[in-house]
Design an enzyme around this catalytic site. Structure first.
Site, mmCIF file in Angstrom:
data_model
loop_
_atom_site.group_PDB
_atom_site.id
_atom_site.type_symbol
_atom_site.label_atom_id
_atom_site.label_comp_id
_atom_site.label_asym_id
_atom_site.label_seq_id
_atom_site.Cartn_x
_atom_site.Cartn_y
_atom_site.Cartn_z
ATOM 1 C CD GLU A 248 -4.817 -52.183 -21.724
ATOM 2 O OE1 GLU A 248 -5.474 -52.107 -22.729
ATOM 3 O OE2 GLU A 248 -5.283 -51.966 -20.555
ATOM 4 C CG ASN B 132 -8.594 -46.083 -20.506
ATOM 5 O OD1 ASN B 132 -8.582 -45.771 -21.811
ATOM 6 N ND2 ASN B 132 -8.823 -47.053 -19.896
ATOM 7 C CD GLU B 133 -12.372 -47.776 -22.192
ATOM 8 O OE1 GLU B 133 -12.917 -48.698 -21.357
ATOM 9 O OE2 GLU B 133 -12.665 -47.816 -23.401
ATOM 10 C CE1 TYR C 93 -10.581 -51.302 -29.295
ATOM 11 C CE2 TYR C 93 -11.459 -50.480 -27.678
ATOM 12 C CZ TYR C 93 -10.381 -51.011 -28.071
ATOM 13 O OH TYR C 93 -9.367 -50.799 -27.486
ATOM 14 C CD GLU D 75 -8.578 -48.067 -25.274
ATOM 15 O OE1 GLU D 75 -9.227 -49.064 -25.448
ATOM 16 O OE2 GLU D 75 -8.025 -47.717 -24.205
ATOM 17 C CD GLN E 274 -4.126 -52.932 -26.410
ATOM 18 O OE1 GLN E 274 -3.194 -53.364 -26.138
ATOM 19 N NE2 GLN E 274 -5.231 -52.810 -25.614
#
Ligand code: AHR
Length: 504
Positions: A27, A173-174, A248, A299, A348
C-alpha cells in the site's frame, strides 16, 4: 521433552494449494512503496526504471504469486489517472489515510512492471468509496483492452503496447470502514452497480473480489450475502469469484519485547484465523452451494502499534522469530483449507507491518517471516494432504495483557500441514513451545519416502530478529538427513519452524 505423533495420509487429498495463498500486499503507506520499491531512476540505489533491484532480487526468491495494490484504505481515495502519463506532470495529492503527500511517481505502469520483475500477478483494488463505476470500468479498459479505443491507446502512448492483463480486481477495500462506511446492505447495492461494468475485455476472465468482514464477523457476511443473493439475477447469484476477509492478530507486548506469556498470547491470537476460515466458508457455502466462490484473506498479519513509527516510516515494525511462527501457523491453516481458500495477502511486503523485507536507505534485510515464505514456497501448487497431529497442548497465562488484564488459554504444541508436488511430500512443522524442544514421530500411511532435506528456522532467543548490523541473525539451516520417513523421529527445537522434503 514431550513426544508428538504426526500422521500424514498422502492418499487423503484436501485440494490443490492455490499459489496465491502465498500472496502479498503493498500500500501507499509509510515506506512500503516509496523507498521500499520505488527509488526513482536517478537514485544511487541500484534500480531498473526506478524500482530497486535488491528488493526485487530478494522477493523473486520467495516466488510471490500475486501482489495487491494500491491499498488498503488508500485505495478508496486513489484516482488512477493521477498515476499515469509523464511523471513530471503527475499531481501531488494528499494521502488522507496515512498523512503524507503522494507524488504519484508510482502508478499503474510502475506497479505492473514491478509485478513482472518479481514474477507476481497484479491484483488491483479499485476505488468504490470515493470513486465511481465509470472510473473503475475505465481503469479495467485502460489496463486490459488491446488497443483502438481512446483509453487503450493512451496506455500504449504511455509505454505499454501490450495489455497489462490485470486479472484480479477488488471492488473496494474494507467497505464497512475506510472504504465508504457502508452497511452490508448498502455495500451489496454498490457492489452490484460497480461490478455490472467490469468486463473481461481480454483473453482471461476477471476475478472480481468483494469486500468481506473484519475478522470473523458472521453477521456482516450473512447480511451482505443475503442481500446480494436476493437482488442479483439467478445466473449471477453471487457476482464475484472471491470474498475477502481481513484479520490482523495484533500484538502482545511490543514487536521485540515480550514475556513468555505474551509469546503464547500472540500465537494464540493468530490461531483465530482457523475459526474465521471454518465459519466464513460455511456461511459462504450456504449461499453458494456449488462452491464457485473462493474465500480470500487479503490482509492479515501482526500489528505491533507500540513500535509503529511516525511518518514517513508509518507502521514500520521489526519482525522476530515470533512473527515467523505467526506466519507459519497461519500458512498451515490456509494449506489445510486449500479446498476453499484461494488467496491470502500478508500485510505488507516492505517496511510496513509484518513485512518480508526492511530497508534503511541503500541497506536491505530479509525478515524471519521472509524465511518462512521461502521455506513454505514448496507448498505452492501442491496437493494438500491430511496431516494429523496427536500431541500436547500448552496452557499459557499472559499476566501483562495490553488491556491491563491477565489472559490465559491453551495452544497445541505442534502444528503442521503437508502437500505433494512433483513426487515430493513437503511437511511443515511448528513447535510453539518457547523453551522446550519436542520429538515428533512420523507416520506415513500407505507410502514410503526418504527425508531428503530438512530446513529449520530456530534461534537461541525467542526475541531474535535481523538488524542492518546483523542481517542474518535469524536464518534457516539446511540439512540432508537421507532417512526413511515412516517411523522417523524428528526433534523440533523450541520456538521453531521446520520443513521436511520427503522424496516419495
Ligand atoms: O494495512 C493497513 C491498513 O489496515 C489498511 O490500509 C486497511 O485496509 C486496514 O485496516
Amino acid at each position: 521433552m514431550g513426544t508428538t505423533r504426526l500422521v500424514v495420509i498422502p492418499a487423503e487429498i484436501i485440494g490443490t494449494i492455490n499459489p496465491n495463498i502465498y500472496g502479498h500486499f503493498a500500500e501507499h503507506l509509510g515506506s512500503c512503496i516509496y523507498e521500499g520499491i520505488w527509488v526513482g531512476e536517478d537514485s544511487p540505489i541500484p534500480n531498473r526504471d526506478g524500482i530497486r533491484l535488491d528488493v526485487v532480487d530478494a522477493l523473486r526468491r520467495i516466488r510471490p504469486p500475486v501482489i495487491r495494490w494500491p491499498g488498503g484504505c488508500f485505495a478508496d481515495d486513489y484516482h488512477w489517472r493521477d498515476g499515469i502519463g509523464p511523471r513530471e506532470d503527475r499531481p501531488r495529492t494528499l494521502n488522507i489515510w496515512w498523512d503524507s503527500i503522494e507524488s504519484n511517481q508510482f502508478g499503474t505502469h510502475e506497479f505492473v512492471r514491478f509485478c513482472r520483475m518479481i514474477g507476481a500477478e497484479p491484483y488491483i483494488c479499485g476505488n468504490v468509496g470515493s470513486g465511481s463505476p465509470r472510473e473503475l470500468r475505465d481503469w479495467v479498459e485502460y489496463c486490459n483492452y488491446p488497443g483502438g479505443t481512446a483509453l487503450s491507446d493512451e496506455r500504449i502512448a504511455n509505454g505499454d503496447r501490450q495489455p497489462l492483463d490485470v486479472r484480479y480486481w477488488g471492488v473496494g477495500n474494507e467497505s464497512w470502514g475506510c472504504g465508504g462506511a457502508f452497511t452490508p446492505e448498502e455495500y451489496a447495492a454498490a457492489y452490484r452497480r460497480f461490478a455490472t461494468y467490469l468486463r473481461p475485455l481480454q483473453r482471461d476472465p476477471l476475478t472480481l473480489i468483494a469486500c468481506g468482514p473484519l475478522a470473523n464477523d458472521r453477521d456482516y457476511s450473512r447480511r451482505f450475502l443475503e442481500q446480494i443473493v436476493g437482488t442479483c439475477p439467478p445466473q449471477h447469484r453471487l457476482p464475484f469469484q472471491g470474498y475477502a476477509a481481513h484479520y490482523y492478530c495484533g500484538t502482545a507486548g511490543t514487536a521485540t519485547e515480550y514475556t513468555h506469556g505474551q509469546w503464547y498470547h500472540l500465537l494464540a491470537k493468530s490461531q483465530e484465523m482457523e475459526p474465521l476460515v471454518v465459519e466464513q466458508r460455511a456461511i459462504l457455502d450456504s449461499y453458494d452451494p456449488q462452491r464457485k466462490v473462493g474465500l480470500i484473506v487479503d490482509e492479515w498479519g501482526t500489528w505491533h502499534p507500540v513500535e509503529a513509527g511516525t511518518n514517513p516510516r508509518h507502521l514500520f515494525q521489526q519482525n522476530t522469530q515470533r512473527d515467523a511462527l505467526v506466519a507459519a501457523l497461519t500458512l498451515d491453516i490456509f494449506n489445510r483449507h486449500a479446498d476453499k481458500v484461494i488467496m491470502a495477502n500478508i500485510a505488507q511486503t516492505i517496511n510496513v507491518l509484518q513485512s518480508m523485507v526492511l530497508t534503511d536507505g541503500a541497506r536491505m534485510l530479509t525478515t524471519p517471516t521472509y524465511h518462512v515464505y521461502a521455506m513454505y514456497a514448496a507448498h505452492q501448487g501442491g496437493q494438500a494432504v491430511r496431516a494429523l497431529v496427536e500431541g500436547e497442548t500448552i496452557d499459557w497465562v499472559d499476566q501483562d495483557g495490553d488491556d491491563g488484564a491477565a489472559h490465559k488459554g491453551s495452544l497445541p504444541q505442534v502444528a503442521s500441514s503437508a502437500s505433494i508436488r512433483d513426487g515430493n511430500l513437503t511437511v511443515s512443522l511448528v513447535n510453539t513451545h518457547a523453551a522446550e524442544p519436542v520429538e515428533v514421530s512420523l507416520a506415513l500411511y500407505g507410502a514410503d519416502g526418504t527425508i531428503a532435506t530438512r530446513t529449520t528456522l530456530a534461534s537461541d532467543d525467542i526475541h531474535a530478529h535481523n538488524t542492518f548490523d546483523e542481517p542474518t541473525r535469524v536464518a534457516p539451516r539446511v540439512e540432508h538427513p537421507d532417512l526413511a520417513a515412516d517411523g522417523a523421529t524428528v526433534t523440533l527445537p523450541p520456538a521453531s519452524v521446520t520443513t521436511l522434503t520427503i522424496a516419495l
